[in-house]
Design an enzyme around this catalytic site. Structure first.
Site, mmCIF file in Angstrom:
data_model
loop_
_atom_site.group_PDB
_atom_site.id
_atom_site.type_symbol
_atom_site.label_atom_id
_atom_site.label_comp_id
_atom_site.label_asym_id
_atom_site.label_seq_id
_atom_site.Cartn_x
_atom_site.Cartn_y
_atom_site.Cartn_z
ATOM 1 N N LYS A 154 0.845 -1.205 0.000
ATOM 2 C CA LYS A 154 0.000 0.000 0.000
ATOM 3 C C LYS A 154 0.875 1.249 0.000
ATOM 4 C CE LYS A 154 -3.925 -2.389 1.932
ATOM 5 N NZ LYS A 154 -4.589 -2.973 3.070
ATOM 6 N N GLN A 167 -5.151 -1.992 9.201
ATOM 7 C CA GLN A 167 -4.956 -3.300 8.572
ATOM 8 C C GLN A 167 -5.533 -4.413 9.458
ATOM 9 O OE1 GLN A 167 -3.750 -3.597 5.470
ATOM 10 N NE2 GLN A 167 -4.000 -5.806 5.471
ATOM 11 N N ASP A 178 -11.323 2.261 3.436
ATOM 12 C CA ASP A 178 -11.600 0.825 3.291
ATOM 13 C C ASP A 178 -13.109 0.579 3.105
ATOM 14 O OD1 ASP A 178 -9.692 -1.207 3.197
ATOM 15 O OD2 ASP A 178 -9.235 -1.054 5.340
HETATM 16 N N1 GUN Z 1 -6.661 -7.343 5.526
HETATM 17 C C1 GUN Z 1 -6.730 -8.048 4.371
HETATM 18 N N2 GUN Z 1 -7.261 -7.277 3.398
HETATM 19 C C2 GUN Z 1 -7.514 -6.071 3.951
HETATM 20 C C3 GUN Z 1 -8.058 -4.859 3.439
HETATM 21 O O1 GUN Z 1 -8.432 -4.724 2.275
HETATM 22 N N3 GUN Z 1 -8.163 -3.838 4.336
HETATM 23 C C4 GUN Z 1 -7.773 -3.952 5.621
HETATM 24 N N4 GUN Z 1 -7.936 -2.894 6.424
HETATM 25 N N5 GUN Z 1 -7.274 -5.061 6.120
HETATM 26 C C5 GUN Z 1 -7.136 -6.112 5.281
#
Ligand code: GUN
Length: 281
Positions: free
Chosen positions: A53, A97, A120
């Site tokens: 990211k 996350q 998200d």
């Molecule tokens: N863990 C696995 N995929 C994601 C995601 O798209 N967003 C977040 N916040 N955590 C994750």
């Protein structure tokens, strides 16, 4: 043989669109969009996701901030950090996350994020707006799939769309987005008694169950569109989706590979959401 939907190429296109918006902001002397990512604990997969990211942010010219916590972080420490990021005018998007370390209530943490910075789209407010067909942010995976369908001019109006999986992150919002596009939607899940009955009549299959080999070519009709959200490891440790690629590709009109299909789009849509948050800010 199916047309392979190239998620890598579409994601690169999305990144270059975002990068040119950022370049314009920069030339105009404006503030640059900023994504804050909270990483709690030592989950190796999460560390990779967060690194990617940040890499994507750097590529398009965003500022990114990472706030790390050990496994023994408390819920109140996380909530305090989120409150600070909510109040910080230099932060446009906040992403926490998942999964969080044991003992921390994910819902409490996700609900603490200001919905205006909810890149998200996991906050119940964001989910409610999607449900009502007025989304502000779209969860990244379903949004990425819609973008792939658009890029390949795959029309879903009146089509039978079968989603496999009912998660809050993929299955449920995906159903809402397809309904908003006037598709006829069926959501299958672990208690569905005859999965093949549903997949055989599907014009579009979206497999998001997290089970390798769940959908095979004999379970789909000729010309079906197969979107594979699965991220599994096969017996040899190689990355694979929920659909048996070889047999499905023989019958499908379009198919997403794993890797290189939906995955890159999930990452790219986070950039779009961060840009959206910045523009609303
Ligand atoms: N863990 C696995 N995929 C994601 C995601 O798209 N967003 C977040 N916040 N955590 C994750």
């Amino acid at each position: 043989m199916a047309t392979i939907i190239d998620g890598k190429a579409v994601a690169a296109k999305v990144r270059s669109e975002v990068a040119s918006e950022v370049a314009k902001l920069s030339q105009a002397g404006k503030r640059i969009p900023c994504l804050a990512v909270i990483l709690a604990g030592d989950n190796k997969a999460s560390e990779v996701y967060v690194r990617n990211k940040k890499k994507d942010c750097a590529e398009v010219g965003f500022v990114s901030r990472e706030i790390d916590f050990d496994n023994d972080v408390t819920e109140s420490e996380l909530l305090k950090t989120i409150a600070e990021l909510n109040a910080d005018d230099g932060v446009d998007g906040i992403l926490c996350q998942l999964p969080l370390p044991k003992g921390i209530d994910e819902n409490t943490v996700l609900r603490a994020i200001d919905p205006c910075k909810d890149v998200d789209a996991f906050h119940p407010y964001s989910a409610g707006l999607i449900m009502q067909g007025q989304p502000e942010f779209l969860p990244c995976t379903p949004a990425g799939i819609m973008r792939l369908l658009d890029e390949y001019a795959i029309d879903v109006i009146g089509k039978e769309c079968v989603i496999i999986g009912r998660s809050n992150i993929v299955g449920k919002p995906m159903a809402q987005l397809l309904i908003a596009r006037s598709a006829t939607v069926t959501v299958c899940h672990t208690k569905t008694s005859d999965l093949a009955f549903h997949t055989k009549r599907a014009d579009v299959i979206i497999a998001a169950a997290g089970k390798a080999g769940l959908v095979s070519g004999d379970m789909i009709k000729d010309g079906a569109v197969v979107i594979d959200v699965g991220m599994n490891r096969d017996a040899n440790g190689a990355l694979c989706g929920d659909c048996d690629y070889e047999s499905c590709a023989q019958k499908a009109s379009f198919i997403t590979p794993v890797p290189g299909g939906v995955g890159p789009m999930t990452r790219a849509m986070l950039l779009i959401n961060t840009m959206t948050a910045y523009n609303k800010h």
